[in-house]
Write a protein that holds these residues in place. Structure first.
Motif, PDB file in Angstrom:
ATOM      1  N   LEU A   2       0.829  -1.202   0.000  1.00  0.00           N
ATOM      2  CA  LEU A   2       0.000   0.000   0.000  1.00  0.00           C
ATOM      3  C   LEU A   2       0.867   1.258   0.000  1.00  0.00           C
ATOM      4  N   ALA A   3       1.935   1.255   0.781  1.00  0.00           N
ATOM      5  CA  ALA A   3       2.846   2.408   0.778  1.00  0.00           C
ATOM      6  C   ALA A   3       3.484   2.576  -0.595  1.00  0.00           C
ATOM      7  N   ARG A   4       3.864   1.491  -1.230  1.00  0.00           N
ATOM      8  CA  ARG A   4       4.423   1.558  -2.583  1.00  0.00           C
ATOM      9  C   ARG A   4       3.404   2.150  -3.549  1.00  0.00           C
ATOM     10  N   ASP A   5       2.191   1.640  -3.502  1.00  0.00           N
ATOM     11  CA  ASP A   5       1.168   2.047  -4.456  1.00  0.00           C
ATOM     12  C   ASP A   5       0.662   3.468  -4.224  1.00  0.00           C
ATOM     13  N   ARG A   6       0.777   3.954  -2.993  1.00  0.00           N
ATOM     14  CA  ARG A   6       0.353   5.335  -2.681  1.00  0.00           C
ATOM     15  C   ARG A   6       1.532   6.305  -2.677  1.00  0.00           C
ATOM     16  N   HIS A   7       2.712   5.792  -3.038  1.00  0.00           N
ATOM     17  CA  HIS A   7       3.939   6.600  -3.110  1.00  0.00           C
ATOM     18  C   HIS A   7       4.338   7.181  -1.759  1.00  0.00           C
ATOM     19  N   GLY A   8       4.206   6.382  -0.727  1.00  0.00           N
ATOM     20  CA  GLY A   8       4.663   6.789   0.591  1.00  0.00           C
ATOM     21  C   GLY A   8       3.705   6.348   1.661  1.00  0.00           C
ATOM     22  N   PRO A   9       4.170   6.363   2.859  1.00  0.00           N
ATOM     23  CA  PRO A   9       5.495   6.774   3.306  1.00  0.00           C
ATOM     24  C   PRO A   9       6.556   5.757   2.893  1.00  0.00           C
ATOM     25  N   ALA A  10       7.799   6.206   2.875  1.00  0.00           N
ATOM     26  CA  ALA A  10       8.904   5.321   2.528  1.00  0.00           C
ATOM     27  C   ALA A  10       9.077   4.287   3.642  1.00  0.00           C
ATOM     28  N   ILE A  11       9.201   3.046   3.260  1.00  0.00           N
ATOM     29  CA  ILE A  11       9.403   1.956   4.219  1.00  0.00           C
ATOM     30  C   ILE A  11      10.834   1.460   4.047  1.00  0.00           C
ATOM     31  N   LEU A  12      11.600   1.454   5.123  1.00  0.00           N
ATOM     32  CA  LEU A  12      12.993   1.016   5.059  1.00  0.00           C
ATOM     33  C   LEU A  12      13.092  -0.469   4.759  1.00  0.00           C
ATOM     34  N   ALA A  13      12.339  -1.281   5.481  1.00  0.00           N
ATOM     35  CA  ALA A  13      12.437  -2.729   5.342  1.00  0.00           C
ATOM     36  C   ALA A  13      11.214  -3.367   5.987  1.00  0.00           C
ATOM     37  N   GLN A  14      11.008  -4.652   5.683  1.00  0.00           N
ATOM     38  CA  GLN A  14       9.918  -5.365   6.340  1.00  0.00           C
ATOM     39  C   GLN A  14      10.427  -6.706   6.868  1.00  0.00           C
ATOM     40  N   LEU A  15      10.124  -6.945   8.123  1.00  0.00           N
ATOM     41  CA  LEU A  15      10.519  -8.155   8.830  1.00  0.00           C
ATOM     42  C   LEU A  15       9.282  -9.021   8.996  1.00  0.00           C
ATOM     43  N   LEU A  16       9.213 -10.113   8.247  1.00  0.00           N
ATOM     44  CA  LEU A  16       8.021 -10.968   8.234  1.00  0.00           C
ATOM     45  C   LEU A  16       8.329 -12.271   8.971  1.00  0.00           C
ATOM     46  N   LEU A  17       7.746 -12.433  10.139  1.00  0.00           N
ATOM     47  CA  LEU A  17       7.973 -13.616  10.962  1.00  0.00           C
ATOM     48  C   LEU A  17       6.782 -14.555  10.840  1.00  0.00           C
ATOM     49  N   SER A  18       6.998 -15.692  10.204  1.00  0.00           N
ATOM     50  CA  SER A  18       5.927 -16.670   9.963  1.00  0.00           C
ATOM     51  C   SER A  18       4.676 -15.974   9.453  1.00  0.00           C
ATOM     52  N   PRO A  19       4.821 -15.186   8.389  1.00  0.00           N
ATOM     53  CA  PRO A  19       3.678 -14.385   7.950  1.00  0.00           C
ATOM     54  C   PRO A  19       2.545 -15.217   7.345  1.00  0.00           C
ATOM     55  N   MET A  20       1.349 -14.779   7.617  1.00  0.00           N
ATOM     56  CA  MET A  20       0.113 -15.356   7.094  1.00  0.00           C
ATOM     57  C   MET A  20      -0.214 -14.561   5.823  1.00  0.00           C
ATOM     58  N   LEU A  21       0.086 -15.135   4.657  1.00  0.00           N
ATOM     59  CA  LEU A  21       0.059 -14.374   3.410  1.00  0.00           C
ATOM     60  C   LEU A  21      -1.021 -14.799   2.421  1.00  0.00           C
ATOM     61  N   ASP A  22      -1.528 -16.027   2.555  1.00  0.00           N
ATOM     62  CA  ASP A  22      -2.423 -16.562   1.524  1.00  0.00           C
ATOM     63  C   ASP A  22      -3.704 -17.110   2.138  1.00  0.00           C
ATOM     64  N   ASP A  23      -4.802 -16.413   1.900  1.00  0.00           N
ATOM     65  CA  ASP A  23      -6.099 -16.784   2.461  1.00  0.00           C
ATOM     66  C   ASP A  23      -6.644 -18.101   1.929  1.00  0.00           C
ATOM     67  N   ARG A  24      -6.111 -18.574   0.812  1.00  0.00           N
ATOM     68  CA  ARG A  24      -6.645 -19.803   0.216  1.00  0.00           C
ATOM     69  C   ARG A  24      -6.335 -21.036   1.053  1.00  0.00           C
ATOM     70  N   ASN A  25      -5.271 -20.973   1.862  1.00  0.00           N
ATOM     71  CA  ASN A  25      -4.977 -22.033   2.841  1.00  0.00           C
ATOM     72  C   ASN A  25      -4.916 -23.409   2.182  1.00  0.00           C
ATOM     73  N   ASP A  26      -4.319 -23.475   0.984  1.00  0.00           N
ATOM     74  CA  ASP A  26      -4.312 -24.745   0.250  1.00  0.00           C
ATOM     75  C   ASP A  26      -2.918 -25.215  -0.156  1.00  0.00           C
ATOM     76  N   SER A  27      -1.884 -24.680   0.466  1.00  0.00           N
ATOM     77  CA  SER A  27      -0.525 -25.101   0.128  1.00  0.00           C
ATOM     78  C   SER A  27      -0.259 -26.503   0.674  1.00  0.00           C
ATOM     79  N   PRO A  28       0.775 -27.180   0.159  1.00  0.00           N
ATOM     80  CA  PRO A  28       1.110 -28.496   0.717  1.00  0.00           C
ATOM     81  C   PRO A  28       1.358 -28.454   2.231  1.00  0.00           C
ATOM     82  N   SER A  29       2.048 -27.436   2.724  1.00  0.00           N
ATOM     83  CA  SER A  29       2.306 -27.381   4.166  1.00  0.00           C
ATOM     84  C   SER A  29       1.014 -27.136   4.951  1.00  0.00           C
ATOM     85  N   ALA A  30       0.076 -26.379   4.410  1.00  0.00           N
ATOM     86  CA  ALA A  30      -1.208 -26.186   5.094  1.00  0.00           C
ATOM     87  C   ALA A  30      -1.952 -27.508   5.186  1.00  0.00           C
ATOM     88  N   ARG A  31      -1.894 -28.295   4.120  1.00  0.00           N
ATOM     89  CA  ARG A  31      -2.553 -29.610   4.151  1.00  0.00           C
ATOM     90  C   ARG A  31      -1.816 -30.559   5.101  1.00  0.00           C
TER      91      ARG A  31
END
Length: 160
Positions: A2-31
């Motif tokens: 969203l920050a990228r698409d709205r041209h700010g604010p500038a984000i230095l970095a993102q630290l993603l710890l075991s992030p929940m990224l896919d609502d479909r919940n159908d990956s091999p590890s999810a199964r």
């Protein structure tokens, strides 16, 4: 994104710890993790339903701002650290996300901790693997901050 698409604010970095990224919940590890561990695919469904509303998860109208794995474009994102256990629901979606970021030209550091389950570093913080995970995150964060400080100093002295 969203920050990228709205041209700010500038984000230095993102630290993603075991992030929940896919609502479909159908990956091999999810199964594989169905009914196993602290956060399994059933917990994941509950989490997504809480975020998106009942009946939305897995459907065609899920925003990539809510479920980043849905994004068509992962270019232009800040430097990213992705950290996940090999024995957890999010493993495959997190690895796929990191791979897609690399394919889009992004800078990603990916760690898949062997035998790590969701929240292993919090549940058993004194375990060697937990200490290694915490140290890897801290080292990455130091590199991000020190790189930012160097860039800031260089730009402030460039006009002199």
């Amino acid at each position: 994104m969203l920050a990228r698409d709205r041209h700010g604010p500038a984000i230095l970095a993102q630290l993603l710890l075991s992030p929940m990224l896919d609502d479909r919940n159908d990956s091999p590890s999810a199964r594989q993790m169905r009914g196993v561990g602290i956060w399994d695919s059933s917990s994941n469904e509950t989490g997504w339903n809480a975020l998106l509303g009942d009946g939305v998860r897995g459907g065609p109208d899920v925003s990539p701002y809510a479920a980043p794995s849905r994004a068509a474009d992962l270019s232009g994102l800040p430097s990213t650290f992705v950290d996940v256990g090999s024995a957890e629901t999010f493993r495959d979606e997190d690895v796929a996300y990191a791979s897609r970021m690399w394919q889009a030209g992004g800078h990603v550091e990916l760690h898949v901790w062997p035998g790590g389950f969701h929240g292993f570093d919090v549940v058993v913080p004194h375990a060697v693997i937990s200490q290694d995970a915490i140290a890897a995150r801290a080292a990455w964060l130091r590199r991000q901050v020190s790189g930012s400080v160097r860039m800031s100093r260089a730009s402030s002295t460039a006009g002199r």
